[in-house]
Design an enzyme around this catalytic site. Sequence first.
Site, PDB file in Angstrom:
ATOM      1  N   SER A 152      11.104 -40.379 -10.580  1.00 21.07           N
ATOM      2  CA  SER A 152      11.787 -39.431  -9.703  1.00 21.07           C
ATOM      3  C   SER A 152      12.791 -38.603 -10.496  1.00 21.07           C
ATOM      4  O   SER A 152      13.366 -39.072 -11.484  1.00 21.07           O
ATOM      5  CB  SER A 152      12.520 -40.229  -8.632  1.00 21.07           C
ATOM      6  OG  SER A 152      13.441 -39.415  -7.961  1.00 21.07           O
ATOM      7  N   TYR A 160      18.315 -47.566  -5.583  1.00 21.19           N
ATOM      8  CA  TYR A 160      16.954 -47.001  -5.640  1.00 21.19           C
ATOM      9  C   TYR A 160      16.754 -46.233  -6.947  1.00 21.19           C
ATOM     10  O   TYR A 160      15.789 -46.458  -7.680  1.00 21.19           O
ATOM     11  CB  TYR A 160      16.697 -46.079  -4.440  1.00 21.19           C
ATOM     12  CG  TYR A 160      15.475 -45.206  -4.637  1.00 21.19           C
ATOM     13  CD1 TYR A 160      14.200 -45.735  -4.574  1.00 21.19           C
ATOM     14  CD2 TYR A 160      15.604 -43.839  -4.937  1.00 21.19           C
ATOM     15  CE1 TYR A 160      13.069 -44.941  -4.792  1.00 21.19           C
ATOM     16  CE2 TYR A 160      14.499 -43.035  -5.143  1.00 21.19           C
ATOM     17  CZ  TYR A 160      13.224 -43.592  -5.080  1.00 21.19           C
ATOM     18  OH  TYR A 160      12.124 -42.810  -5.306  1.00 21.19           O
ATOM     19  N   LYS A 177      14.232 -46.807 -10.601  1.00 19.93           N
ATOM     20  CA  LYS A 177      13.342 -45.871 -11.309  1.00 19.93           C
ATOM     21  C   LYS A 177      13.728 -45.802 -12.787  1.00 19.93           C
ATOM     22  O   LYS A 177      12.868 -45.795 -13.666  1.00 19.93           O
ATOM     23  CB  LYS A 177      13.410 -44.477 -10.672  1.00 19.93           C
ATOM     24  CG  LYS A 177      12.875 -44.429  -9.244  1.00 19.93           C
ATOM     25  CD  LYS A 177      11.400 -44.791  -9.169  1.00 19.93           C
ATOM     26  CE  LYS A 177      10.859 -44.803  -7.761  1.00 19.93           C
ATOM     27  NZ  LYS A 177       9.537 -45.430  -7.632  1.00 19.93           N
TER      28      LYS A 177
HETATM   29  P1  NAD Z   1       5.866 -44.272   1.133  1.00 17.27           P
HETATM   30  O1  NAD Z   1       6.867 -45.256   1.623  1.00 17.27           O
HETATM   31  O2  NAD Z   1       5.278 -43.325   2.104  1.00 17.27           O
HETATM   32  O3  NAD Z   1       4.671 -45.043   0.399  1.00 17.27           O
HETATM   33  C1  NAD Z   1       4.860 -46.241  -0.309  1.00 17.27           C
HETATM   34  C2  NAD Z   1       3.804 -47.217   0.167  1.00 17.27           C
HETATM   35  O4  NAD Z   1       3.927 -48.435  -0.560  1.00 17.27           O
HETATM   36  C3  NAD Z   1       3.910 -47.562   1.653  1.00 17.27           C
HETATM   37  O5  NAD Z   1       2.651 -47.372   2.258  1.00 17.27           O
HETATM   38  C4  NAD Z   1       4.318 -49.037   1.662  1.00 17.27           C
HETATM   39  O6  NAD Z   1       3.780 -49.709   2.785  1.00 17.27           O
HETATM   40  C5  NAD Z   1       3.772 -49.527   0.337  1.00 17.27           C
HETATM   41  N1  NAD Z   1       4.496 -50.660  -0.266  1.00 17.27           N
HETATM   42  C6  NAD Z   1       5.827 -50.777  -0.465  1.00 17.27           C
HETATM   43  N2  NAD Z   1       6.106 -51.959  -1.046  1.00 17.27           N
HETATM   44  C7  NAD Z   1       4.918 -52.606  -1.215  1.00 17.27           C
HETATM   45  C8  NAD Z   1       4.550 -53.870  -1.743  1.00 17.27           C
HETATM   46  N3  NAD Z   1       5.453 -54.740  -2.200  1.00 17.27           N
HETATM   47  N4  NAD Z   1       3.234 -54.195  -1.775  1.00 17.27           N
HETATM   48  C9  NAD Z   1       2.290 -53.340  -1.308  1.00 17.27           C
HETATM   49  N5  NAD Z   1       2.593 -52.136  -0.772  1.00 17.27           N
HETATM   50  C10 NAD Z   1       3.890 -51.776  -0.726  1.00 17.27           C
HETATM   51  O7  NAD Z   1       6.553 -43.491  -0.086  1.00 17.27           O
HETATM   52  P2  NAD Z   1       6.081 -42.164  -0.827  1.00 17.27           P
HETATM   53  O8  NAD Z   1       6.973 -41.055  -0.384  1.00 17.27           O
HETATM   54  O9  NAD Z   1       4.635 -42.010  -0.735  1.00 17.27           O
HETATM   55  O10 NAD Z   1       6.510 -42.530  -2.308  1.00 17.27           O
HETATM   56  C11 NAD Z   1       5.596 -43.105  -3.229  1.00 17.27           C
HETATM   57  C12 NAD Z   1       6.314 -43.380  -4.538  1.00 17.27           C
HETATM   58  O11 NAD Z   1       6.882 -42.163  -5.024  1.00 17.27           O
HETATM   59  C13 NAD Z   1       7.450 -44.365  -4.445  1.00 17.27           C
HETATM   60  O12 NAD Z   1       7.450 -45.151  -5.611  1.00 17.27           O
HETATM   61  C14 NAD Z   1       8.677 -43.483  -4.405  1.00 17.27           C
HETATM   62  O13 NAD Z   1       9.808 -44.134  -4.890  1.00 17.27           O
HETATM   63  C15 NAD Z   1       8.257 -42.355  -5.310  1.00 17.27           C
HETATM   64  N6  NAD Z   1       8.976 -41.098  -5.054  1.00 17.27           N
HETATM   65  C16 NAD Z   1       8.955 -40.566  -3.793  1.00 17.27           C
HETATM   66  C17 NAD Z   1       9.657 -39.390  -3.540  1.00 17.27           C
HETATM   67  C18 NAD Z   1       9.685 -38.810  -2.137  1.00 17.27           C
HETATM   68  O14 NAD Z   1      10.557 -37.984  -1.871  1.00 17.27           O
HETATM   69  N7  NAD Z   1       8.777 -39.154  -1.246  1.00 17.27           N
HETATM   70  C19 NAD Z   1      10.362 -38.749  -4.589  1.00 17.27           C
HETATM   71  C20 NAD Z   1      10.336 -39.315  -5.867  1.00 17.27           C
HETATM   72  C21 NAD Z   1       9.634 -40.491  -6.089  1.00 17.27           C
END
Ligand code: NAD
Length: 340
Positions: A125, A150, A154
Amino acid sequence: MKKILVTGGLGFIGSHTVVELVQAGYEPVIIDDLSNSHVSILDQLTAIIGYKPVFHQLDLCDEAAVQNLAATETDIEGIIHFAAFKAVGESVQFPLKYYRNNFYSLINLLNAYAGKPVNFVFSSSCTVYGQPDQLPVTEDAPVKPAQSPYGNTKQIAEEMLQDMMASGSKYKVISLRYFNPVGAHESALIGELPIGVPQNLVPFITQTAIGKREKVTVFGNDYNTPDGSCVRDYIHVVDLAKAHVAALRLMEQDSFTGYDVFNIGTGKGTSVLEIITAFERATGVKLNYVIGPRRDGDVEQVWGDVTKSEQVLQWRAELGVDTMMSSAWAWEQAIAKKPL
Ligand code: NAD
């Protein structure tokens, strides 16, 4: 077909990436524990890609379950690791919940497939940059002290991956530092599903427009930015999803070894007020918004330098702010009509 494990594949970014993987000729294998997603996303994905993808419901913190997965899913060529908790505010309240999930899941996964030449993409991120000294921020800018547990997960995960690679691992690893993913697939069958009150601007806008929330509050209009509101690098989630395909393609080349990191944004900053204007322009919906005080922890402005992604990953974002807004709105309307 090359099999790619997509952890968190039913989540926001993961589900869009599953679609792009199929379009690029890969076979996704989805892992999710449904802690922040809905199982019906599997049916929505089926409607888009034309077949039901393989899905294993398991918690990646469960070491035995992950070992068992690796024993079953043996011919995996790549892993895209999305699964993590991501709510900044909640991480301040429950830091151990975040450190536990985000580290155990990563470590269990890496251990389970260690010893195999697997290409690994990690979801990082732009939070690792904090408020950068120079804009646009490049990948070699100094990493700033994390603003939240959080953000710290990362930063530490990136360091862990680099240490693992330095120890002679068989993996190839790319960390993608996402800027601000928004929007939804053009089918309006998948999109962002925030649980509870959205922490991010665009779901808050669409929920306000549909009548779930009373108004959008713009947190501060006295920042040192052109219109006084905070500036971010918003990127369409479909463009972001395509960056994962580009990362896999790069690692498939013999010339790529070890570890690398890329900014995944548009390279352009857009202010909160510009996003609101774009939403009204793209959808024709008038938004109820007010200016409020600054919010703790918000950085003033950040957008990415994407030169390295363009040159090395051969990837660039194509979709503009109006498409981001109209697709997010189409998704909000679709789930209002037919809740998942
Ligand atoms: P999201 O919460 O929609 O998707 C994450 C998925 O992982 C969910 O479906 C959840 O059920 C699953 N999950 C969580 N812990 C788990 C575990 N222990 N075992 C199995 N499944 C598990 O989030 P997103 O927005 O799709 O983000 C995806 C990744 O991108 C994350 O790592 C997040 O930190 C990173 N990220 C997101 C953003 C954003 O703004 N959305 C920005 C930067 C980085």
